[in-house]
Scaffold this active site. Structure first.
Site, PDB file in Angstrom:
ATOM      1  N   ALA A  28      -9.312   1.252  -3.077  1.00 52.81           N
ATOM      2  CA  ALA A  28      -8.322   0.349  -2.573  1.00 52.81           C
ATOM      3  C   ALA A  28      -7.055   1.189  -3.577  1.00 52.81           C
ATOM      4  CB  ALA A  28      -9.118  -0.681  -4.233  1.00 52.81           C
ATOM      5  N   LYS A  29      -6.716   1.991  -4.319  1.00 53.97           N
ATOM      6  CA  LYS A  29      -6.330   2.585  -4.389  1.00 53.97           C
ATOM      7  C   LYS A  29      -5.498   1.840  -6.173  1.00 53.97           C
ATOM      8  CE  LYS A  29      -5.541   5.726  -0.839  1.00 53.97           C
ATOM      9  NZ  LYS A  29      -7.027   5.257   0.115  1.00 53.97           N
ATOM     10  N   ARG A  30      -6.379   1.389  -6.801  1.00 57.60           N
ATOM     11  CA  ARG A  30      -5.350   0.357  -7.839  1.00 57.60           C
ATOM     12  C   ARG A  30      -4.917   0.762  -8.795  1.00 57.60           C
ATOM     13  NH1 ARG A  30      -6.491  -2.408  -3.583  1.00 57.60           N
ATOM     14  NH2 ARG A  30      -7.553  -4.584  -3.855  1.00 57.60           N
TER      15      ARG A  30
END
Lengths: 271, 271
Positions: free
Chosen positions: A95-97
């Site tokens: 998700a690379k949040r």
């Protein structure tokens, strides 16, 4: 899932393969499009055909969000299927949040608690308080971008900060954060020579390695420089496996591609 | 929406206020929880009460993802409501996304095309090819993190890269990317003294400024150092407005808080 359980699974399956479930409706076999949930049916078939050859699946959330509500539903069904039928699998929400503290807490809850993934990928740019909310979950893992596999990695990640490349500063700094034992790092396979440097900083951490396959990275080189005593690597391959065929034999062909990688991993683990 | 249209709206409304729709079910008036979609009903009431006082709404996707499918549905309904009833409003998907090129394209499609937001926030860590897919959309805007409002901003963003702080390198580098005219930047209000430096690099770009209100930044200081001839600022306030009251008067109280900021902005615009 604990790291010990992940390592046990790697030893049992003789594999440290992660399969990226990046489902694009333009690329999957067209006969699936007639089904009610083509994305989930595709994932289910890929999982059924490959779960004994890999230790992890990694859906990239972009591919699900691109289909709105239906896509989000397919993601839910996929993680539920994995948790119910293949609970030994280490699941990664790619998700690379990353956001300010109270907001990162919401993301952490969404992926690690509600969807019940074992891990989630995060971006480091916003620093400590953007990552620590993810680290607070016991027996869950936070996989932080360090050195990515794309060309843009050279824009900032390899630039020198006080005499040291940014990605090294990122990894070193993250070791001082609360519950940093729950951190793993994304390190692209296209830059195998960097693994030696990274292992000096985090000899024991697991590294998630994209870029083998479609992006051109070499498995043997990554292992030569990046493997540690507990293996410490999850090698991701997405497109080369899941899009091996566009025909009705797609799951079988995906298995054949996964098997090639698993056999290569088995021979490396014997060395 | 074009930048010219955004500036026209600012001049007409005498406001450059952006209201953050960060809806937490634990913080909204409890009588709304009996409704079928409390998040959307909350947003609709806030929008109806404040749309003449602000030029932009910014839902942070974390708060919607935290409620799974239902949350995603609330986000869809909110953006649809804004696009249908208040098409003059500049909409921001505060998503802070960023991934390798083909994956960023999926995120760009999700937010700028399918959900039809006017803009989306992105993270710079993965460099050029992670941001350019967002920039390709005509009359849409990509708002890149530069200097954020949280404590963790000092972990990496203000570190020196070859004698220059990382956030400056990030902004300068982004100016060389294709369609960079579609870029705006996130700059936290808690660091007003930095605006002078940033305006030397991007005198004409719009800056999205979080951190006024709950996070303690000063509106007048930000304007003093950050405003340009076309205003060039969107000041975000979330919690201070939307959670002004937990009672049935929440929308009215939100309006009162928004009005305070709008009047302050009107007086600054007259200077």
């Amino acid at each position: 899932m604990t790291t010990t359980q992940l390592v046990q699974q790697i030893r049992q399956k003789k594999s440290f393969l992660c399969i990226g479930l990046d489902v694009d409706l333009n690329k999957i076999p067209q006969h699936l499009l007639a089904l009610e949930d083509p994305i989930f049916e595709f994932n289910k078939a890929i999982i059924d055909a490959t779960h004994d050859l890999c230790v992890s699946y990694k859906p990239n959330t972009a591919f699900y969000e691109a289909y709105g509500l239906k896509g989000w539903q397919s993601l839910q069904k996929t993680i539920t299927y994995l948790n119910e039928k293949h609970s030994e699998i280490f699941t990664i929400a790619d998700a690379k949040r990353g956001d300010i503290g109270n907001t990162s807490s919401m993301y952490a809850k969404a992926f690690l608690e509600d969807l019940n993934f074992d891990s989630v990928t995060v971006a480091p740019y916003m620093g400590k308080d953007s990552v620590e909310p993810f680290l607070a979950f016991e027996n869950k893992h936070t996989i932080m971008l360090a050195l990515t596999s794309n060309e843009g990695a050279f824009d900032f990640q390899t630039k020198s900060i006080d005499g040291e490349e940014l990605y090294k500063t990122v990894i070193k700094t993250s070791k001082t954060w609360k519950n940093s034992q729950n951190l793993m790092y994304v390190v692209g396979a296209t830059k195998a020579e960097y693994f030696t440097e990274i292992r000096k900083i985090v000899p024991n951490s697991f590294l998630l390695v994209p870029g083998v396959g479609a992006q051109g990275g070499s498995l043997s080189e990554v292992c030569q420089y990046g493997m540690n005593e507990e293996v410490g690597l999850l090698i991701n391959s997405s497109r080369a496996i899941i899009y091996a065929s566009k025909g009705t034999d797609f799951a079988q062909k995906a298995r054949e591609e996964a098997l090639k990688l698993q056999l290569e991993m088995e021979s490396i683990l014997k060395l």
